[in-house]
Design a protein around this motif. Structure first.
Motif, short mmCIF file in Angstrom:
data_model
loop_
_atom_site.label_atom_id
_atom_site.label_comp_id
_atom_site.label_asym_id
_atom_site.label_seq_id
_atom_site.Cartn_x
_atom_site.Cartn_y
_atom_site.Cartn_z
N LYS A 106 -10.10 -1.14 -0.27
CA LYS A 106 -9.19 -1.65 -1.31
C LYS A 106 -8.67 -3.04 -0.98
O LYS A 106 -8.53 -3.88 -1.86
CB LYS A 106 -8.01 -0.70 -1.53
N VAL A 159 -0.18 6.00 -6.86
CA VAL A 159 -1.44 5.76 -6.16
C VAL A 159 -1.24 5.65 -4.65
O VAL A 159 -2.11 5.17 -3.95
CB VAL A 159 -2.17 4.51 -6.72
N ASN A 160 -0.07 6.09 -4.19
CA ASN A 160 0.15 6.12 -2.75
C ASN A 160 0.74 7.48 -2.38
O ASN A 160 1.86 7.81 -2.76
CB ASN A 160 1.08 4.98 -2.31
N GLY A 161 -0.04 8.25 -1.65
CA GLY A 161 0.35 9.62 -1.33
C GLY A 161 1.50 9.68 -0.34
O GLY A 161 2.35 10.58 -0.40
N THR A 162 1.53 8.72 0.59
CA THR A 162 2.58 8.74 1.61
C THR A 162 3.96 8.61 0.97
O THR A 162 4.87 9.39 1.27
CB THR A 162 2.35 7.56 2.60
N ASP A 197 2.34 1.15 3.28
CA ASP A 197 2.61 2.20 2.31
C ASP A 197 4.01 2.05 1.71
O ASP A 197 4.16 1.98 0.49
CB ASP A 197 2.49 3.59 2.96
N ASP A 202 -0.06 -1.22 -0.29
CA ASP A 202 -1.23 -0.36 -0.54
C ASP A 202 -1.37 -0.09 -2.05
O ASP A 202 -2.44 -0.26 -2.63
CB ASP A 202 -1.07 0.95 0.25
N LYS A 206 -4.34 -1.36 -4.96
CA LYS A 206 -5.02 -0.44 -5.88
C LYS A 206 -4.73 -0.85 -7.34
O LYS A 206 -5.60 -0.78 -8.21
CB LYS A 206 -4.57 0.99 -5.62
N GLY A 307 -5.35 11.43 -3.20
CA GLY A 307 -5.64 10.00 -3.13
C GLY A 307 -5.95 9.50 -1.74
O GLY A 307 -6.20 8.31 -1.55
N ALA A 308 -5.92 10.37 -0.74
CA ALA A 308 -6.15 9.91 0.63
C ALA A 308 -6.74 11.05 1.43
O ALA A 308 -6.88 12.17 0.95
CB ALA A 308 -4.82 9.44 1.24
N1 HSE Z 1 -2.12 5.31 2.83
C1 HSE Z 1 -2.60 5.60 1.52
C2 HSE Z 1 -1.73 6.68 0.88
C3 HSE Z 1 -4.03 6.06 1.49
O1 HSE Z 1 -0.78 7.15 1.49
O2 HSE Z 1 -1.99 7.04 -0.24
C4 HSE Z 1 -4.99 4.94 1.69
O3 HSE Z 1 -4.92 4.01 0.65
#
Ligand code: HSE
Length: 432
Positions: A106, A159-162, A197, A202, A206, A307-308
């Motif tokens: 990405k 779009v960020n799972g964390t 994140d 991140d 995306k 997503g990860a």
């Molecule tokens: N670190 C990103 C997340 C996954 O937490 O979604 C990689 O892009």
């Protein structure tokens, strides 16, 4: 008799290792459905001596990545190293050698996408990157193919799972930001340095990739306004909850105007957003991602999933590899839809509804004074509530949609107003 397509793999970390395992597991099913046998013939790794749990043939391993690209037996190059260099040069070399490339990178696509798309087009080969935005969720291909003819007005999502994991913990379990982050780190969602994140970099990368494909214009990471979640407090979360909203880190890409040639203005931003609980994105919790797409004819669509993580990301990479292999056998490729440099609308001009939490003196006329400042900046109040705090009062407003500069002007003036003790909270609210 199946046709063998030979893969050269750049990188064998979490995603690369999962991909090797997945190709091993799914080989005969892929043969059965496509008539193609995938064979990994060369793998570039950083350390040849590292023990790996995936079924990797030691004879295929090299620490010289250029060998993978230059190997004449390699039909398709898969890049899962990440970062700009050496990935950029390796991909450009592979494309120049007429090899289709599949990448999950990405950062590279969000910064150098146009250069890579042009190189793929010049070589007449595929450049596929489903895994670069939202992992296992098919969103790049729907935007590139199924929705190519749609007049898309907005693509937005988690779009960020964390960060979604952290926000869900704070909202559903009452955790503090620090405790939720520590838990995300313990579970391996967040890096030791979580900046990319939690500060929205991140998600911003995306968003740039999705906006570029959705609106047919060149958007780079630097075009994306981003704010992260590190400044959010438990109080913000609980106020939002009480008012019927969930706070999500949303990536929002919008097109203004109806020009179909990439010349409409585009707004791309990432920030914590109060999402009404009856919106489908509000119920996306934990480390899950979701992307919500709005098109003139299609109406609303939502894509949801992981997503990860190694296997989910490798699943998207493998889908691309099979696609590239089929196209290669048929002697064709799919051009990345791209267009002119996007005209970016700055954050000041972008519109949202707003949540504003103001601590004030509890005196006659204060409410009308504060409401006067808000109205004076052209903001219309949708709802308001007041709570006594013992030493004063708290006024909580939700406004109708207005430009960001109007709200920033109101906040600046409120901070200078003598009856205002402070602005305790400010968030954008997702509207129509
Ligand atoms: N670190 C990103 C997340 C996954 O937490 O979604 C990689 O892009």
């Amino acid at each position: 008799m199946a046709d063998v397509v030979k893969i050269g793999l750049l990188g064998c970390g979490t995603v690369g290792g999962s991909l090797v395992g997945l190709i091993h597991k799914r080989r005969s099913a892929i043969e059965h459905t496509t008539g193609i046998t995938l064979e990994i013939v060369k793998v570039a790794v950083r350390s040849a001596s590292r023990e790996r749990s995936c079924p990797l043939d030691p004879d295929t391993v090299t620490t010289d990545a250029s060998q993978v690209v230059q190997d004449p037996s390699v039909d398709i190059v898969v890049e899962v190293i990440g970062g700009i260099e050496p990935a950029r040069t390796l991909i450009l070399d592979a494309l120049a050698a007429g090899k289709p490339v599949v990448t999950a990178n990405k950062e590279l696509l969000a910064n150098c996408g146009a250069e890579l798309y042009a190189a793929a087009d010049k070589a007449g080969v595929d450049l596929l990157f489903e895994a670069s935005a939202a992992g296992a969720i098919p969103i790049v291909r729907p935007l590139r193919e199924s929705l190519l003819a749609e007049d898309l007005s907005r693509v937005m999502g988690i779009v960020n799972g964390t960060t979604n994991f952290i926000l869900s913990k704070m909202s559903l379990e009452g955790s503090s930001y620090g405790d939720a982050l520590a838990e995300a780190q313990r579970l391996g969602y967040a890096e030791r340095d979580p900046t990319a994140d939690v500060e929205g970099f991140d998600a911003g990368a995306k968003a740039a990739i999705m906006a570029g494909i959705a609106f047919g214009a060149r958007v780079v990471a630097g075009d994306v306004y981003h704010e992260g979640i590190s400044q959010l407090t438990a109080a913000d979360i609980s106020f939002a909850k009480r008012l019927g909203y969930s706070i999500k880190l949303l990536a929002i890409a919008e097109k203004f105007g109806t020009a179909d040639d990439g010349t409409s203005e585009i707004g791309v931003r990432v920030h914590p957003t109060m999402v009404p609980n009856d919106h489908p994105l509000a119920s996306v919790n934990g480390s899950f991602n979701a992307v919500f797409v709005e098109g003139a004819a299609s109406g609303e669509l939502m894509f949801y999933g992981r997503g990860a993580g190694g296997d989910p990301t490798a699943s998207a990479v493998l889908g691309d590899v099979v696609d590239a292999a089929l196209n290669l056998r048929q002697g064709n490729y799919r051009r990345v839809p791209s267009g002119p440099k996007a005209k970016i609308r700055s954050i000041d001009q972008l519109e949202s509804a707003f949540y504003l939490n103001v601590e004030v003196e509890d005196l006659p006329g204060v409410l009308s004074q504060v409401a006067g400042v808000i109205g004076g900046h052209g903001l219309s109040i949708e709802s308001m509530e007041q709570h006594g705090t013992g030493s004063g009062a708290r006024l909580v407003f939700i406004t109708h949609a207005a430009a960001e500069h109007a709200m920033q002007g109101a906040i600046a003036e409120l901070k200078k107003t003598s009856v205002v003790k402070g602005v305790a909270g400010f968030l954008r609210v997702l509207g129509e």
